[in-house]
Design an enzyme around this catalytic site. Structure first.
Site, PDB file in Angstrom:
ATOM      1  N   ASN A 109       8.883  44.108  72.178  1.00  0.00           N
ATOM      2  CA  ASN A 109       8.294  42.715  72.943  1.00  0.00           C
ATOM      3  C   ASN A 109       7.807  41.632  71.743  1.00  0.00           C
ATOM      4  O   ASN A 109       7.703  41.722  70.790  1.00  0.00           O
ATOM      5  CB  ASN A 109       6.689  43.119  73.495  1.00  0.00           C
ATOM      6  CG  ASN A 109       6.364  42.101  74.195  1.00  0.00           C
ATOM      7  OD1 ASN A 109       6.975  41.305  74.924  1.00  0.00           O
ATOM      8  ND2 ASN A 109       4.951  41.833  74.158  1.00  0.00           N
ATOM      9  N   HIS A 111       5.238  38.450  71.102  1.00  0.00           N
ATOM     10  CA  HIS A 111       3.988  37.930  71.505  1.00  0.00           C
ATOM     11  C   HIS A 111       3.795  36.702  70.791  1.00  0.00           C
ATOM     12  O   HIS A 111       4.047  36.740  69.450  1.00  0.00           O
ATOM     13  CB  HIS A 111       2.933  39.142  71.441  1.00  0.00           C
ATOM     14  CG  HIS A 111       1.590  38.498  71.666  1.00  0.00           C
ATOM     15  ND1 HIS A 111       1.246  38.437  73.172  1.00  0.00           N
ATOM     16  CD2 HIS A 111       0.526  38.051  71.027  1.00  0.00           C
ATOM     17  CE1 HIS A 111       0.025  38.168  72.947  1.00  0.00           C
ATOM     18  NE2 HIS A 111      -0.410  37.779  71.776  1.00  0.00           N
ATOM     19  N   ASP A 147      -0.314  44.414  74.097  1.00  0.00           N
ATOM     20  CA  ASP A 147      -0.060  43.829  73.107  1.00  0.00           C
ATOM     21  C   ASP A 147      -0.387  44.283  71.590  1.00  0.00           C
ATOM     22  O   ASP A 147      -0.878  43.833  70.777  1.00  0.00           O
ATOM     23  CB  ASP A 147      -0.611  42.325  72.865  1.00  0.00           C
ATOM     24  CG  ASP A 147      -0.127  41.552  74.178  1.00  0.00           C
ATOM     25  OD1 ASP A 147       1.108  41.631  74.272  1.00  0.00           O
ATOM     26  OD2 ASP A 147      -1.098  40.812  74.673  1.00  0.00           O
TER      27      ASP A 147
HETATM   28  C1  GRF Z   1       7.058  33.274  74.854  1.00  0.00           C
HETATM   29  O1  GRF Z   1       6.219  32.493  74.165  1.00  0.00           O
HETATM   30  C2  GRF Z   1       6.844  34.798  74.632  1.00  0.00           C
HETATM   31  O2  GRF Z   1       6.236  34.991  73.152  1.00  0.00           O
HETATM   32  C3  GRF Z   1       5.949  35.113  75.560  1.00  0.00           C
HETATM   33  O3  GRF Z   1       5.984  34.478  76.767  1.00  0.00           O
HETATM   34  C4  GRF Z   1       6.827  33.262  76.233  1.00  0.00           C
HETATM   35  C5  GRF Z   1       8.027  33.261  77.206  1.00  0.00           C
HETATM   36  O4  GRF Z   1       8.995  32.306  76.784  1.00  0.00           O
HETATM   37  N1  GRF Z   1       5.622  36.611  75.574  1.00  0.00           N
HETATM   38  P1  GRF Z   1      10.402  32.237  77.040  1.00  0.00           P
HETATM   39  O5  GRF Z   1      10.720  32.782  78.508  1.00  0.00           O
HETATM   40  O6  GRF Z   1      11.296  33.179  76.278  1.00  0.00           O
HETATM   41  O7  GRF Z   1      11.270  30.947  77.096  1.00  0.00           O
END
Ligand code: GRF
Length: 217
Positions: A109, A111, A147
């Site tokens: 993931n 974050h 997370d």
């Molecule tokens: C990113 O900031 C990611 O870290 C978080 O959600 C956002 C997703 O953005 N989990 P995207 O859809 O990849 O543009």
């Protein structure tokens, strides 16, 4: 070595997905993006994936009575596409502990904070409110607790005087787009070992005592 077959799970914009697709378009990259799944049929990222000729699936979570039923459908799609690694990229559904355990060590993931700081949502506002001078993003293995999980790679960005949420988010997002493809490259290339809470990155010579790749870029 055969390229690992990767599924990316999204819920929205899909810019991290785009960065992963871009990286995987290089012949030397150890992973191929074989499937993009969204739990929201209207997710913008699905169109982007289609435009890159990547197989997509929309599994609307609202059509399922429980998380388990939703995940059963997801599992079917993953199996049909022979997926070996999953990358969550802005995927806004909590996965059950059962699903997470099934994919242990093969589920990443991203974050938007320097974990373990600012778990959960609204990380950029909370970072601004807390007055931190450095913020950033983390790629980590997914464990049942939200997370959490062993950190593969992080990138730090400065918080500038006068930043608003959007400016800070954009600076972090650019860093996300750098580290997620690098983290997936390491996992798909077999360079990562999980030792308790820590991820050990093997050097190119296979000597896992000395990481050649800095986890902070
Ligand atoms: C990113 O900031 C990611 O870290 C978080 O959600 C956002 C997703 O953005 N989990 P995207 O859809 O990849 O543009």
């Amino acid at each position: 070595m055969a390229r690992k077959r990767v599924a990316i799970l999204i819920s929205g914009r899909g810019s991290n997905m785009g960065a992963l697709i871009e990286a995987a378009s290089s012949r030397n990259y150890p992973a191929e993006i074989a499937l993009v799944v969204s739990n929201r049929p209207a997710a913008q990222g699905l169109e982007l994936a289609k435009s890159k000729s990547i197989a997509t699936a929309a599994i609307d979570h609202l059509s399922y009575k429980s998380r388990e039923e939703f995940e059963a459908e997801l599992t079917k799609k993953l199996a049909a596409a022979k997926i070996e690694i999953i990358c969550l990229a802005g995927f806004m559904r909590v996965l059950t502990a059962g699903f997470v355990k099934e994919w242990e060590g093969r589920l990443l993931n991203i974050h938007p904070s320097l974990l373990p700081a600012f778990k959960g949502i609204d990380t950029h506002v909370r970072a601004l409110d807390a007055g931190v001078k450095v913020h950033g993003c983390s790629v980590h293995f997914v464990v049942p607790e939200l997370d959490s999980g062993p950190i593969v790679m992080q990138a730090a960005v400065p918080v500038m005087e006068g930043d608003d949420e959007e400016e800070l988010a954009m600076r972090v997002l650019a860093a996300e787009h750098r580290i997620y493809p690098e983290a997936l490259r390491l996992l798909a290339g077999g360079k990562l070992t999980i030792e308790g809470e820590r991820v050990v990155i093997a050097g190119v010579d296979g000597d896992s005592d000395r990481a050649l790749v800095s986890p902070m870029i």
